[in-house]
Design a protein around this motif. Structure first.
Motif, PDB file in Angstrom:
ATOM      1  N   THR A  30       0.854  -1.196   0.000  1.00 16.36           N
ATOM      2  CA  THR A  30       0.000   0.000   0.000  1.00 16.36           C
ATOM      3  C   THR A  30       0.892   1.249   0.000  1.00 16.36           C
ATOM      4  O   THR A  30       0.455   2.328   0.383  1.00 16.36           O
ATOM      5  CB  THR A  30      -0.953   0.014   1.222  1.00 16.36           C
ATOM      6  OG1 THR A  30      -0.171  -0.146   2.411  1.00 16.36           O
ATOM      7  CG2 THR A  30      -1.984  -1.088   1.133  1.00 16.36           C
ATOM      8  N   PRO A  34      -4.014   2.752  -1.678  1.00 14.04           N
ATOM      9  CA  PRO A  34      -4.712   1.508  -1.348  1.00 14.04           C
ATOM     10  C   PRO A  34      -4.421   0.441  -2.405  1.00 14.04           C
ATOM     11  O   PRO A  34      -4.283   0.766  -3.584  1.00 14.04           O
ATOM     12  CB  PRO A  34      -6.193   1.904  -1.382  1.00 14.04           C
ATOM     13  CG  PRO A  34      -6.219   3.389  -1.418  1.00 14.04           C
ATOM     14  CD  PRO A  34      -4.912   3.886  -1.909  1.00 14.04           C
ATOM     15  N   SER A  36      -4.892  -2.591  -5.062  1.00 13.98           N
ATOM     16  CA  SER A  36      -5.954  -2.985  -5.984  1.00 13.98           C
ATOM     17  C   SER A  36      -5.446  -4.032  -6.958  1.00 13.98           C
ATOM     18  O   SER A  36      -4.248  -4.129  -7.215  1.00 13.98           O
ATOM     19  CB  SER A  36      -6.482  -1.769  -6.739  1.00 13.98           C
ATOM     20  OG  SER A  36      -7.661  -2.114  -7.419  1.00 13.98           O
ATOM     21  N   MET A  72      -1.820   3.818  -6.667  1.00 13.90           N
ATOM     22  CA  MET A  72      -2.434   2.645  -6.029  1.00 13.90           C
ATOM     23  C   MET A  72      -1.353   1.632  -5.686  1.00 13.90           C
ATOM     24  O   MET A  72      -0.299   1.600  -6.324  1.00 13.90           O
ATOM     25  CB  MET A  72      -3.426   1.957  -6.987  1.00 13.90           C
ATOM     26  CG  MET A  72      -4.536   2.815  -7.528  1.00 13.90           C
ATOM     27  SD  MET A  72      -5.723   3.378  -6.291  1.00 13.90           S
ATOM     28  CE  MET A  72      -6.607   1.871  -5.919  1.00 13.90           C
ATOM     29  N   GLY A 109     -11.335  -1.169   2.649  1.00 14.02           N
ATOM     30  CA  GLY A 109     -10.875  -0.188   1.653  1.00 14.02           C
ATOM     31  C   GLY A 109      -9.370  -0.181   1.458  1.00 14.02           C
ATOM     32  O   GLY A 109      -8.863   0.548   0.614  1.00 14.02           O
ATOM     33  N   ASN A 110      -8.646  -0.975   2.250  1.00 15.90           N
ATOM     34  CA  ASN A 110      -7.197  -1.084   1.990  1.00 15.90           C
ATOM     35  C   ASN A 110      -6.930  -1.861   0.709  1.00 15.90           C
ATOM     36  O   ASN A 110      -5.821  -1.856   0.182  1.00 15.90           O
ATOM     37  CB  ASN A 110      -6.488  -1.773   3.160  1.00 15.90           C
ATOM     38  CG  ASN A 110      -6.465  -0.869   4.368  1.00 15.90           C
ATOM     39  OD1 ASN A 110      -5.958   0.243   4.294  1.00 15.90           O
ATOM     40  ND2 ASN A 110      -7.054  -1.334   5.467  1.00 15.90           N
ATOM     41  N   TYR A 111      -7.961  -2.567   0.221  1.00 10.03           N
ATOM     42  CA  TYR A 111      -7.867  -3.321  -1.039  1.00 10.03           C
ATOM     43  C   TYR A 111      -9.195  -3.195  -1.781  1.00 10.03           C
ATOM     44  O   TYR A 111     -10.260  -3.391  -1.184  1.00 10.03           O
ATOM     45  CB  TYR A 111      -7.559  -4.806  -0.753  1.00 10.03           C
ATOM     46  CG  TYR A 111      -7.767  -5.691  -1.962  1.00 10.03           C
ATOM     47  CD1 TYR A 111      -6.877  -5.682  -3.033  1.00 10.03           C
ATOM     48  CD2 TYR A 111      -8.889  -6.511  -2.063  1.00 10.03           C
ATOM     49  CE1 TYR A 111      -7.082  -6.472  -4.158  1.00 10.03           C
ATOM     50  CE2 TYR A 111      -9.103  -7.310  -3.173  1.00 10.03           C
ATOM     51  CZ  TYR A 111      -8.203  -7.288  -4.216  1.00 10.03           C
ATOM     52  OH  TYR A 111      -8.401  -8.055  -5.336  1.00 10.03           O
ATOM     53  N   THR A 112      -9.122  -2.842  -3.061  1.00  7.76           N
ATOM     54  CA  THR A 112     -10.308  -2.794  -3.927  1.00  7.76           C
ATOM     55  C   THR A 112     -10.110  -3.793  -5.052  1.00  7.76           C
ATOM     56  O   THR A 112      -9.042  -3.832  -5.667  1.00  7.76           O
ATOM     57  CB  THR A 112     -10.481  -1.385  -4.539  1.00  7.76           C
ATOM     58  OG1 THR A 112     -10.617  -0.450  -3.472  1.00  7.76           O
ATOM     59  CG2 THR A 112     -11.728  -1.307  -5.411  1.00  7.76           C
ATOM     60  N   HIS A 133     -15.994  -1.659  -2.277  1.00  8.41           N
ATOM     61  CA  HIS A 133     -14.579  -1.815  -2.643  1.00  8.41           C
ATOM     62  C   HIS A 133     -14.401  -2.629  -3.926  1.00  8.41           C
ATOM     63  O   HIS A 133     -13.737  -3.671  -3.955  1.00  8.41           O
ATOM     64  CB  HIS A 133     -13.814  -2.439  -1.468  1.00  8.41           C
ATOM     65  CG  HIS A 133     -14.079  -1.726  -0.176  1.00  8.41           C
ATOM     66  ND1 HIS A 133     -13.885  -0.365  -0.024  1.00  8.41           N
ATOM     67  CD2 HIS A 133     -14.565  -2.164   1.013  1.00  8.41           C
ATOM     68  CE1 HIS A 133     -14.225  -0.006   1.205  1.00  8.41           C
ATOM     69  NE2 HIS A 133     -14.651  -1.078   1.845  1.00  8.41           N
TER      70      HIS A 133
END
Ligand code: NAD
Ligand code: PPY
Length: 348
Positions: A30, A34, A36, A72, A109-112, A133
């Motif tokens: 991150t 965030p 992704s 990202m 939301g740390n990963y989408t 997310h």
């Protein structure tokens, strides 16, 4: 399951007895924003293989975002299915998406996520009803739609850059072999045919081969021919791991540039390609068009035209990577990793 060490930030693993599916999310970094990366849903030999795949793919996403200049981090989800998706009932698939959405919620939301092999925009629509997310909803549901066409545009820019590096004067008349005629490969085949390539195609699904052969007049070859058929440009657009060091020793090609994530089965394959003078566009540079599409449209508010321009610029990025590799006598993978590292460490 014994887990090997990993340089990523977090691995979440969950098993659900009801569906028989394993759910893995790898958050590699991150550092730039965030994390992704898409959701891959397929059958794996073991849960350990699913974890290893999620981690490898998440690491590649970190490099992809950094090289593409997107704010990202890198992550990836893998859902190891108990049977091929086509054999799962609607209710089981819906339950699998519900569990995946609950896991995404836990990461806050740390990963989408977004689409990848085995998932599509319609699945993202379902997930988006359960968690925010998610990237890549269908246009009908208010999203940017499939990332396939932009990924294909970027891969074609990579092919052009690779062909120039190999000393050819454009794609016209070159033999271009596309492996995998799905969301990305079929569009790359169209772009190559429009540019005058002699198209050779292969897919495990004969119906896809027949459709592309009909539409574009391509020659169809068996899936086994992909590493032995002489051609100018190999375009891998199926799953990764195609090129081992051993395969790299004999590939009868001048350029390899495709969409398949983690194309090289072992890192030494890049060195073999370099030694043999085969121009290799690293996957995490060549296939960034999908990430540019999703993040550009959904995070950065870019227009479709701006996304297409940034995607075409993948060609310029690769031209720089090829030049760096030549100057320093390294593989193109090392040159591209160095480029990513400069962004990740804030060196430029
Ligand atoms: P897809 O599932 O739509 O298409 C993959 C195609 O490959 C299918 O037609 C399948 O039948 C075929 N295939 C599978 N194994 C094969 C084999 N051994 N030989 C020949 N054909 C085979 O997937 P996609 O979205 O087109 O993605 C292709 C690759 O590109 C994947 O590795 C994916 O991770 C990567 N990628 C995709 C995107 C995107 O925007 N879709 C972005 C970046 C990277
Ligand atoms: C990939 O490019 O490999 C993906 O997984 C697609 C993607 C890119 C960025 C956010 C979500 C999915």
């Amino acid at each position: 399951m014994a887990l090997p060490e990993w340089d990523g930030e977090l691995t979440s693993v969950r098993y659900d007895r009801g569906t028989g599916a394993w759910f893995v999310i790898g958050v590699h970094s991150t550092r730039l924003g965030p994390a992704s990366g898409g959701t891959r849903a397929m059958v794996y030999p073991s849960p350990g293989d699913a974890v290893a795949d999620a981690r490898r793919l998440a690491g590649a996403m970190t490099l992809k975002m950094a090289v593409a200049g997107l704010p990202m981090g890198g992550g990836k989800s893998v859902i190891a299915l108990p049977a091929p998706r086509a054999e799962l009932g609607e209710a089981t698939w819906r339950r699998i998406l519900e569990i995946h959405a609950a896991n995404l919620e836990l990461l806050g939301g740390n990963y989408t996520t977004g689409p990848d092999v085995g998932t599509c925009s319609a699945d993202m629509d379902v997930l988006a009803g359960l968690t925010p997310h998610v990237f890549g909803r269908s246009v009908a549901a208010g999203g940017p739609g499939s990332s396939g066409p932009m990924t294909a545009l970027g891969v074609f820019a990579a092919i052009r850059a690779g062909v120039a590096e190999a000393g050819f004067d454009g794609v016209d008349g070159l033999r271009v072999l596309v492996q995998g005629l799905g969301a990305v490969g079929a569009d790359v085949a169209r772009l190559a045919a429009d540019a005058g390539a002699k198209l050779i195609v292969t897919d495990v699904d004969p119906a896809r081969c027949a459709a592309v052969a009909d539409e574009l007049g391509a020659e169809v070859v068996g899936t086994g021919a992909v590493t032995t058929r002489e051609c100018d440009v190999l375009v891998p657009c199926a799953t990764g791991g195609l090129i081992t060091a051993e395969v790299a020793e004999t590939l009868p090609i001048a350029v390899v540039a495709g969409a398949a994530n983690n194309l090289l089965a072992d890192p030494y394959a890049a060195e073999v390609l370099r030694r043999r003078g085969i121009v290799h566009a690293p996957d995490f540079v060549a296939n960034a068009g999908g990430a540019i599409h999703l993040v550009g449209r959904e995070v950065l508010g870019w227009s479709a035209d701006a996304v297409a321009d940034r995607t075409r610029a993948i060609g310029d990025t690769l031209t720089g990577v090829f030049a760096d590799a030549r100057t320093h006598g390294t593989t193109t993978v090392t040159a591209a990793q160095d480029l990513a590292a400069r962004t990740l460490t804030g060196e430029h």
